[in-house]
Design an enzyme around this catalytic site. Sequence first.
Site, PDB file in Angstrom:
ATOM      1  N   LYS A  64       0.586  -1.132   0.300  1.00 59.04           N
ATOM      2  CA  LYS A  64      -0.059  -0.094  -0.245  1.00 59.04           C
ATOM      3  C   LYS A  64       1.171   1.201   0.226  1.00 59.04           C
ATOM      4  CE  LYS A  64      -4.111   1.784   2.263  1.00 59.04           C
ATOM      5  NZ  LYS A  64      -4.759   2.190   3.813  1.00 59.04           N
TER       6      LYS A  64
ATOM      7  N   SER B 154      -9.758   1.198   3.506  1.00 61.61           N
ATOM      8  CA  SER B 154      -8.810   1.946   2.336  1.00 61.61           C
ATOM      9  C   SER B 154      -7.774   1.619   1.952  1.00 61.61           C
ATOM     10  CB  SER B 154      -8.608   3.284   2.917  1.00 61.61           C
ATOM     11  OG  SER B 154      -7.290   2.736   4.489  1.00 61.61           O
TER      12      SER B 154
ATOM     13  N   SER C 146      -9.387  -0.801   7.564  1.00 62.42           N
ATOM     14  CA  SER C 146      -9.078  -0.640   6.455  1.00 62.42           C
ATOM     15  C   SER C 146      -8.699  -1.704   5.581  1.00 62.42           C
ATOM     16  CB  SER C 146      -7.871   0.962   6.265  1.00 62.42           C
ATOM     17  OG  SER C 146      -8.328   1.836   6.691  1.00 62.42           O
TER      18      SER C 146
END
Lengths: 467, 463
Positions: A19, A114, A138
Amino acid sequence: RLHPGQPLGVLDGIPVAVKDNFNTAGIETTCASNMLKGYIPPYNATVVQKLLDQGAVLLGKTNLDEFAMGSGTTDGVFGPVRNPWSYSRQYKEKNPSKSHSENEDSKWVITGGSSGGSAAAVSSFTCFAALGSDTGGSTRNPAAHCGVVGLKPTYGLISRHGLIPLVNSMDVPGILTRHVDDAAIVLGLLAGHDPKDSTTIQDTFKPFELPHSIDIRKLCIGIPKEYHVPGLSSEVQALWSKAADLFKDAGAKVIEVSLPHTPYSIVCYHVLCTAEVASNMARFDGLEYGHRADMKQSTESMYAATRREGFNDVVRGRILSGNYFLLKENYENYFVKAQKVRRLIANDFVKVFGSGVDILLTPTTLSDAAPYMEFIKEDNRTRSAQDDILTQAANMAGLPAVSVPAALSKRGLPLGLQFIGRSFQEKQLLTVAKWFENQAKFPVIHLEDMKRHDCSDFQHQKSVSSL
Amino acid sequence: LASWLPVVGLEIHAQISSNSKLFSGSQVQFAAPPNSLVSFFDASLPGTLPVLNRRCVEAAVMTGLALNCSINKKSLFDRKHYFYADLPAGYQITQQRVPIAVNGSLSYSLCIDNKMSQMVTKTVRIKQIQLEQDSGKSLHDDARSQTLVDLNRAGVGLMEVVMEPDMCCGEEAAAAVRELQLILQTLGSSQAIMAEGQLRVDANVSVHHPGEPYGVRTEVKNINSIRFLAKAVDYEIQRQIEELENGGTILNETRAFDSRLGCTVSMRDKEGKQDYRFMPEPNLPPLILYDAKSLRANMNHQQVVNIDWIRERLPDLPSVKRAKLVELYGILPEHSFTLLNEDGLAEYFENVVKHTQMKPKKVIGWILNELLSFLKERALEVKDSPVSSFLLADLLNLLERKEISSSAAKQVFKELWKGEGKTPLEIVKEKQLELLQDQEELEQICQAVIDRQEDEVGAGMLG
């Protein structure tokens, strides 16, 4: 290296994705924000370093909501991430185009967030595993929407050094894989004390392998009644019951439990999260790194312009809220109060786990993934408040939790279920998760455009450990 | 003006003497090339985390013990937020809720009437000592409308020592700070050199009528020496008295001391009162300290700070050293103050005493009068004295054995200061300053003189 039998480690040569809020030396790290566009960090996050030391191949940095604020992966500067299941045969079968002119493209669904980019990367077979982060759900939320395993480890087990923080007291690096066994392998490589992160525990971590045959008869599964929230879809409700029955029929003890302070967790989270965000974002002033506005009137005006240009509305909104809660006159009533409520929420879990319950079983999300066009009708704050409700209590309490793909919805999209365990008892947690995974037999995604590969190759995909 | 009571409190920032910074591994060094001692954490690169420096904790514990404080076995770290170019993270890590040490005291002495003949001891309460980060340095280049930022100092460990408003004038403030400076230097927890910014003092000053509540206080900053501290405080007291006597009011503001003009100037703060939005530092667990009782065998001693261990190893503090000097050598208390006030002077004195037969009570006169005045005249430190303690001891021996007179000795001393490498004996011989001891020889010489100059009565030219 593999040929002469001298691999660097278990993951030597294995593709992974990370990420884009983890620092990667020499590789742009943006947090999907204009503030860090073009920012090239000079160091690797500890978890990234550990993967690279294993010989893992970094395929790329994945998209996210800006600075990890969001539950859809729709609010980053690189645009939204599309859920690979939008292009699956399973979804298309259930959602045929009504007319020729209807743009197929308009029906694509979100990944959740997210860590949506990481979930999509794993879900679409572009990599074996991906790193996400989990502050309020997330990692687990997009895992559920994308039909992959999303593990949130216990706070303090895995180093946060190099993870650009959202909420320092709740953030953890998250692990996304297609199978529970794989998550256990990656966990084993990443966990352990890091002297660079003073919030990691000092105890030596012993990596583990999950057993092949699992006997759940001695287990006690708790079903928290407060998780029957109003917005929960009937589909998810039914799936949850079915799973509970599965455990019961296999001989485990399944009981209803109560986590009475659950209804307060969203508000509590909002106060504490925004306060820490306001603090963590203070360093983005355009002076040392990142975006700097072309404003030379004064330092203050440069700060203001830089932060206006660099942050999106979501980030700026949270900073303003957070600073409000931290004002001298508000501190006691908001921040301190929220800390106390947080303690109560954490104590709910302590009591339940102390009364003989081993694992909690809950849904991960309220429903399956929403179409993007629907999702964006509400603002980020509203969505986050709705979507985080089932996942963020685990972050408040620092507990390990994992979302496991359970079944497909009526619309042909993944539904996941969540297991929450005791602090630092990841082995037990993942063992139960693996048992459930074996029962659920979640289908493999049939991606239409994958013309070169016969999807049946992937149906019996083995995990790396058996190679 | 007898009807006014001035009240002075101090906030002192002492840079901790350590190899690396409070929360990062970068080096601590004065006057290094700009931005050459900056770690990723110091520059606030996103994703970096603080790691507490053990040596800094020990320095704070030592200082707390030396100042008679209670050491908090559990203390906490907080973030203090404000935006400034020399504060890269937008917040400073400090200890606002629970600092490492509290409720101590510092004794200091003053001479009455500047005479060095009567000393009075006073005490100031120490409110607390807290660990915190130093900021970087900004240099404002108004000509080019820019600010240059050097982060070398950003993150260096500081001990903030808060002294309660128990002082009443510039002299007391100066004496208290001087004593603190000596204590820190003795402990080694800070080199406390004000000129290098290792010791910075802010003074809180107010005045009120006896029996009435305390007046509004101002904070005076930018004081670069102990001398200026006394001046700044006294000026501010005077300014406030005059203002109030003229019917004016005192603003609760920050003022800077202008050393050229010898006055304090308002630093008009555009935003008014700052709200620092304190918040606990989430990346640092509470700091737990141990003592002999709470320490357990299975603890990793590398990870543990033991208060008792530190207490046992504290060196003699200045007050103890002075008392010992007085007791050992029979000198006056005020002498012991001067000895400790000059770096190296006490050791010099003790070495002279060791190597001479002259009594310490007489030696001290030579040290404090002759040596010290020569040093001061030439602005030299004891360590740079051209006259070593051994040389002085030799000279004093000559005097003690009555081989020279005391005025001759002073002459020799003056010669020694030229630093030409001659011994006292050589100078005496050169200048024929020897005292004649032999009675008969003396008589012969006297007779010869009288014989030569019969009408000269002649006072003892050999005397």
